[in-house]
Scaffold this motif. Structure first.
Motif, PDB file in Angstrom:
ATOM      1  N   HIS A  75     -28.812 -69.525  87.642  1.00 34.95           N
ATOM      2  CA  HIS A  75     -27.522 -70.071  87.235  1.00 34.95           C
ATOM      3  C   HIS A  75     -27.625 -70.567  85.799  1.00 34.95           C
ATOM      4  O   HIS A  75     -28.654 -71.122  85.392  1.00 34.95           O
ATOM      5  CB  HIS A  75     -27.127 -71.257  88.119  1.00 34.95           C
ATOM      6  N   ARG A 106     -24.134 -74.700  78.374  1.00 37.77           N
ATOM      7  CA  ARG A 106     -23.896 -73.669  77.361  1.00 37.77           C
ATOM      8  C   ARG A 106     -24.759 -73.953  76.130  1.00 37.77           C
ATOM      9  O   ARG A 106     -24.647 -75.028  75.527  1.00 37.77           O
ATOM     10  CB  ARG A 106     -22.414 -73.614  76.999  1.00 37.77           C
ATOM     11  N   ARG A 133     -22.308 -64.013  76.355  1.00 38.75           N
ATOM     12  CA  ARG A 133     -21.628 -64.420  77.589  1.00 38.75           C
ATOM     13  C   ARG A 133     -21.961 -65.858  77.977  1.00 38.75           C
ATOM     14  O   ARG A 133     -21.338 -66.410  78.885  1.00 38.75           O
ATOM     15  CB  ARG A 133     -21.994 -63.475  78.736  1.00 38.75           C
ATOM     16  N   ASP A 145     -18.556 -70.182  75.812  1.00 35.80           N
ATOM     17  CA  ASP A 145     -17.240 -70.223  76.455  1.00 35.80           C
ATOM     18  C   ASP A 145     -16.174 -69.808  75.443  1.00 35.80           C
ATOM     19  O   ASP A 145     -15.382 -70.608  74.965  1.00 35.80           O
ATOM     20  CB  ASP A 145     -16.956 -71.628  77.003  1.00 35.80           C
ATOM     21  N   PRO A 176     -15.942 -61.464  80.172  1.00 33.95           N
ATOM     22  CA  PRO A 176     -15.767 -62.899  80.399  1.00 33.95           C
ATOM     23  C   PRO A 176     -17.098 -63.643  80.286  1.00 33.95           C
ATOM     24  O   PRO A 176     -18.163 -63.083  80.563  1.00 33.95           O
ATOM     25  CB  PRO A 176     -15.226 -62.980  81.828  1.00 33.95           C
ATOM     26  N   PHE A 211     -20.190 -66.178  81.260  1.00 31.80           N
ATOM     27  CA  PHE A 211     -20.794 -66.625  82.518  1.00 31.80           C
ATOM     28  C   PHE A 211     -20.174 -67.962  82.911  1.00 31.80           C
ATOM     29  O   PHE A 211     -19.919 -68.819  82.050  1.00 31.80           O
ATOM     30  CB  PHE A 211     -22.311 -66.815  82.360  1.00 31.80           C
ATOM     31  N   LYS A 212     -19.955 -68.148  84.203  1.00 34.49           N
ATOM     32  CA  LYS A 212     -19.479 -69.440  84.688  1.00 34.49           C
ATOM     33  C   LYS A 212     -20.673 -70.357  84.925  1.00 34.49           C
ATOM     34  O   LYS A 212     -21.745 -69.903  85.336  1.00 34.49           O
ATOM     35  CB  LYS A 212     -18.684 -69.255  85.972  1.00 34.49           C
ATOM     36  N   LEU A 213     -20.484 -71.628  84.660  1.00 40.73           N
ATOM     37  CA  LEU A 213     -21.560 -72.592  84.894  1.00 40.73           C
ATOM     38  C   LEU A 213     -21.773 -72.777  86.392  1.00 40.73           C
ATOM     39  O   LEU A 213     -20.824 -72.750  87.190  1.00 40.73           O
ATOM     40  CB  LEU A 213     -21.230 -73.931  84.236  1.00 40.73           C
ATOM     41  N   GLU A 258     -23.016 -70.933  88.611  1.00 42.39           N
ATOM     42  CA  GLU A 258     -22.839 -69.754  89.454  1.00 42.39           C
ATOM     43  C   GLU A 258     -23.868 -68.713  89.024  1.00 42.39           C
ATOM     44  O   GLU A 258     -24.362 -68.754  87.898  1.00 42.39           O
ATOM     45  CB  GLU A 258     -21.427 -69.183  89.318  1.00 42.39           C
TER      46      GLU A 258
END
Length: 342
Positions: free
Chosen positions: A15, A19, A60, A63, A69, A71-73, A75
């Protein structure tokens, strides 16, 4: 559901937890246990055996709006992977099949079968589908032949030439009749590899002196095509050396991926006008229609030994972040692969 392997309850996955500003650090990532979900209708469960780490992944982690898109934090991150199907609820996929998919950075992945591509270990080593026969290979092929419109007799300069993309660009240029192929790399060992194994006509270590001066010495008659993986000083030097109606494929700018300030170079963009240069950015996703032609031609070159490739292999999912950070620092020769215990 077909399932010869016993399904694990959990698997390890990386994960992004903060950032990065500038260079990523190990503390920006966490290796966590996540649940392994049984496949539903039209899905497969895959046990990953090879993971890809690539320079584009750095972008990626920011943000910002981009062509993919961020990467989501907190996840799982994604990326190219080769794995073995362990359970299937999808027609055409059976346990034991080898597949290429985009849910890397983890040990197990459940995904819709339409997002997986079957690959054969008999046709080529499995890792090549992440490198020389995969996304980096198609990037080199399309970027040189379609975007830069390579013509027989062109003089070609490639930056980052010992990497997964650059090493293929130089070799394909030679195979397609380039008059001279020049590469830059970050160590004397990589420079030797370019000339002695990959057949480049000339190569230089960009850390040994100004890029512009070294390029002019290697290409006294100028260049017709520049394949840019680096940006910054390299792009400025290439603009100076490009001949009238020269073309540049802007594929990557790894020199700037971790910068916190805007780059000073290139400072000579006005030369684009007088020389009537074409500088064109590229994304490999725009060139999927070339895939059958690319696969047929490049796999033939690999089988005949005309096209050579190197891979840097790091063992263990727990070392994936180290492999990625090493890639950004140029510690790889050829494609960087993370191999999980099979």
């Amino acid at each position: 559901m077909s399932s010869p392997e016993s399904l694990p309850a959990t698997g390890r996955e990386w994960h992004l937890i903060s950032r990065p500003r500038g260079w990523p650090a190990p503390g920006d990532f966490a290796l966590r246990e996540g649940p392994v979900r049984e496949p539903g209708e039209g899905e497969i469960l895959v046990r990953n055996i090879h993971l890809s780490v690539d320079p584009y992944m750095r972008g990626r982690m920011n943000d910002v709006k981009s062509y993919v898109p961020p990467f989501k934090l907190d996840e799982p991150m994604t990326g190219g992977a080769i794995g073995i199907v362990t359970a299937s609820q999808a027609e055409g996929f059976a346990p034991g099949d080898h597949v290429l998919h985009d849910l890397g950075w983890r040990e197990h992945a459940t995904l819709r079968a339409r997002y997986a591509t079957k690959v054969s270990p008999e046709l080529a080593p499995l890792t090549t589908y992440l490198g020389v026969l995969g996304m980096p290979g198609l990037t080199a092929y399309a970027g040189l032949l379609e975007v830069a419109s390579l013509k027989k007799g062109d003089a070609v300069f490639v930056s980052g030439a010992a990497g997964a993309v650059g090493s293929q660009v130089g070799q394909i240029a030679k195979l397609k009749g380039a008059s001279r192929v020049i590469g830059s790399a970050g160590s004397d060992e990589k420079v030797r590899l370019l000339t002695e194994e990959y057949g480049f006509d000339a190569a230089f270590n960009y850390k040994s002196g100004p890029v512009a001066a070294q390029l002019k010495e290697a290409a006294p008659s100028g260049i017709d095509v520049y394949f840019d993986n680096v940006g910054g000083e390299h792009l400025e030097a290439a603009i100076s050396s490009l001949n009238v109606h020269g073309r540049a494929t802007i594929c990557g700018m790894i020199a700037q991926y971790n910068a916190t300030e805007p780059p000073a170079a290139p400072r000579n963009l006005a030369m684009v006008i007088g020389k009537r240069l074409r500088l064109q950015g590229m994304l490999v996703m725009d060139h999927q229609d070339l895939m059958p032609q690319f696969f047929e031609e490049v796999s033939g070159w690999i089988r005949s030994g005309e096209l050579k490739y190197r891979e840097t292999v790091v063992e263990g999912v727990e070392n994936a972040v180290d492999a990625f950070l090493g890639l950004l620092k140029g510690e790889n020769t050829g494609k960087m692969i993370v191999t999980l215990a099979d």
